[in-house]
Design an enzyme around this catalytic site. Structure first.
Site, PDB file in Angstrom:
ATOM      1  N   LYS A  53      71.670  -7.443  63.521  1.00 51.96           N
ATOM      2  CA  LYS A  53      72.220  -7.959  64.858  1.00 51.96           C
ATOM      3  C   LYS A  53      72.076  -9.192  64.820  1.00 51.96           C
ATOM      4  O   LYS A  53      71.097  -9.850  65.397  1.00 51.96           O
ATOM      5  CB  LYS A  53      71.447  -7.045  65.974  1.00 51.96           C
ATOM      6  CG  LYS A  53      72.334  -6.922  67.149  1.00 51.96           C
ATOM      7  CD  LYS A  53      71.681  -6.136  68.274  1.00 51.96           C
ATOM      8  CE  LYS A  53      72.397  -6.188  69.622  1.00 51.96           C
ATOM      9  NZ  LYS A  53      73.968  -6.167  69.631  1.00 51.96           N
ATOM     10  N   GLU A  61      84.133   0.169  64.136  1.00 51.15           N
ATOM     11  CA  GLU A  61      83.578  -0.065  65.427  1.00 51.15           C
ATOM     12  C   GLU A  61      84.180  -1.311  66.314  1.00 51.15           C
ATOM     13  O   GLU A  61      85.271  -1.838  65.750  1.00 51.15           O
ATOM     14  CB  GLU A  61      81.943  -0.525  65.235  1.00 51.15           C
ATOM     15  CG  GLU A  61      81.930  -1.983  64.790  1.00 51.15           C
ATOM     16  CD  GLU A  61      80.197  -2.278  64.535  1.00 51.15           C
ATOM     17  OE1 GLU A  61      79.398  -1.873  65.414  1.00 51.15           O
ATOM     18  OE2 GLU A  61      79.871  -3.213  63.942  1.00 51.15           O
ATOM     19  N   TYR A  92      69.130 -10.745  67.300  1.00 54.90           N
ATOM     20  CA  TYR A  92      68.997 -10.668  68.758  1.00 54.90           C
ATOM     21  C   TYR A  92      69.038  -9.155  69.207  1.00 54.90           C
ATOM     22  O   TYR A  92      69.277  -8.410  68.416  1.00 54.90           O
ATOM     23  CB  TYR A  92      70.283 -11.313  69.748  1.00 54.90           C
ATOM     24  CG  TYR A  92      71.394 -10.727  69.584  1.00 54.90           C
ATOM     25  CD1 TYR A  92      72.330 -10.696  68.737  1.00 54.90           C
ATOM     26  CD2 TYR A  92      71.949 -10.131  70.813  1.00 54.90           C
ATOM     27  CE1 TYR A  92      73.416 -10.291  68.485  1.00 54.90           C
ATOM     28  CE2 TYR A  92      73.119  -9.562  70.792  1.00 54.90           C
ATOM     29  CZ  TYR A  92      73.956  -9.739  69.604  1.00 54.90           C
ATOM     30  OH  TYR A  92      75.348  -9.021  69.672  1.00 54.90           O
ATOM     31  N   LEU A  99      77.164  -1.751  63.386  1.00 52.42           N
ATOM     32  CA  LEU A  99      75.778  -2.112  63.786  1.00 52.42           C
ATOM     33  C   LEU A  99      75.314  -0.523  64.207  1.00 52.42           C
ATOM     34  O   LEU A  99      75.903   0.322  64.859  1.00 52.42           O
ATOM     35  CB  LEU A  99      75.826  -2.697  65.161  1.00 52.42           C
ATOM     36  CG  LEU A  99      74.365  -3.084  65.878  1.00 52.42           C
ATOM     37  CD1 LEU A  99      73.655  -4.205  65.069  1.00 52.42           C
ATOM     38  CD2 LEU A  99      74.503  -3.405  67.216  1.00 52.42           C
TER      39      LEU A  99
END
Ligand code: PDD
Length: 283
Positions: free
Chosen positions: A146, A178, A32, A202
């Site tokens: 993702k 993250e 996505y 990411l």
């Protein structure tokens, strides 16, 4: 009623249906993107579509649309929905097939996209920041993809919320990677730092823009591994994402970050970020 896009059609959200054997539903087998639109203009579309291509290639799903096709569809979706600031969500799954872990030979991807209102971060949060906690990074070793299968991220974010924090900052082998749905920056002795890209985080589009803005404005910055100690001793901590832009973290693991107020570099970067958005609107 929101208008959504599903496999070449625009239709009201409550009329959009996906077969139960869709591998997105059965396996979480898909990828996505989340793309903001300001004043009807898609933010960093090229960068988002490149990351989408990277995710699709990594999981071996053919890209169902051309670059121009994605742009046309997303612009139509913006036009069919209300709001000056929208958050476009798109996902591509490997489509329907009899349940089998092995990939089908000729997948027909399911393409879905929707628009949600993009709520600006409140003035209160801009002025006072948010709390975060550190948690072990329990995710897999392909965090650069993702993927729609987000169960670890969901558990991590909820654990943070249960502890009255807005986000979990994830620690893998002693280093911060993250947030559960955001990238991480710290400021220490005037140096802005973020962990390098790789399989454990990411490559955020917002992250890249902040590095670009730092570069263009002579703000000292680097990409480097950030240890748990460096994180806890940082002068500023920020979390970045397409929907939240830049969030200052003013309390980490129940301890104030520096003086417990958003720092001066955050204020400066937020202003640069808002200028950048305004330029897009003015184009
Ligand atoms: N998430 N890291 C993770 C794990 C994320 O899920 C996100 C964004 C980011 C920031 O990436 P970007 O700057 O490109 O938004 C980093 C989106 C917003 C979401 O899942 O809703």
């Amino acid at each position: 009623m929101n208008i959504v896009y599903l496999n070449n059609e625009f239709l009201p959200a409550d009329q959009a249906c996906v077969p139960v054997l869709d591998r997105g539903f059965i396996f979480g087998d898909g990828v996505y993107e989340v793309i903001p639109a300001y004043g009807g203009k898609l933010f960093r579309l090229g960068e988002h579509l490149q990351r989408l291509q990277n995710s699709l290639s990594a999981v071996r799903i053919p890209n169902p649309l051309s670059h121009a096709g994605w742009g046309t569809m997303l612009n139509e979706l913006i036009a069919q929905n209300e709001g000056d600031e929208q958050s476009l969500y798109l996902q591509v799954t490997r489509g329907s097939a009899q349940r089998d872990h092995a990939m089908p030979d000729d997948p027909v991807p399911t393409v879905f996209a929707m628009s949600n209102p993009l709520h600006p971060v409140s003035q209160h949060i801009r002025e006072h920041g948010v709390a975060a906690i550190t948690l072990d990074d329990i995710r897999w070793q392909r965090c650069h993809i993702k993927a729609i299968s987000l169960l670890p991220n969901i558990l991590l974010r909820q654990e943070a919320l249960d502890q009255n924090a807005a986000e979990a900052i994830l620690i893998r082998d002693g280093f911060a990677t993250e947030g559960a749905a955001s990238n991480l920056f710290i400021v220490s002795d005037g140096m802005l730092a973020t962990p390098p890209t790789g399989p454990f985080l990411l490559p955020g589009i917002t992250r890249d823009l902040i590095l670009e803005l730092a570069n263009a404005n002579n703000i000292p910055h680097c990409e480097k591994n950030i240890s748990r100690d460096e994180l806890h001793n940082a002068d500023e901590i920020w979390l970045t994402s397409s929907t939240k832009e830049i969030l200052p973290v003013t309390c980490l693991d129940d301890t104030p970050v520096a003086n417990g107020q958003p720092g001066p570099l955050f204020q400066r970067m937020l202003a640069l970020y808002q200028d950048y958005k305004q330029q897009l609107r003015d184009q």
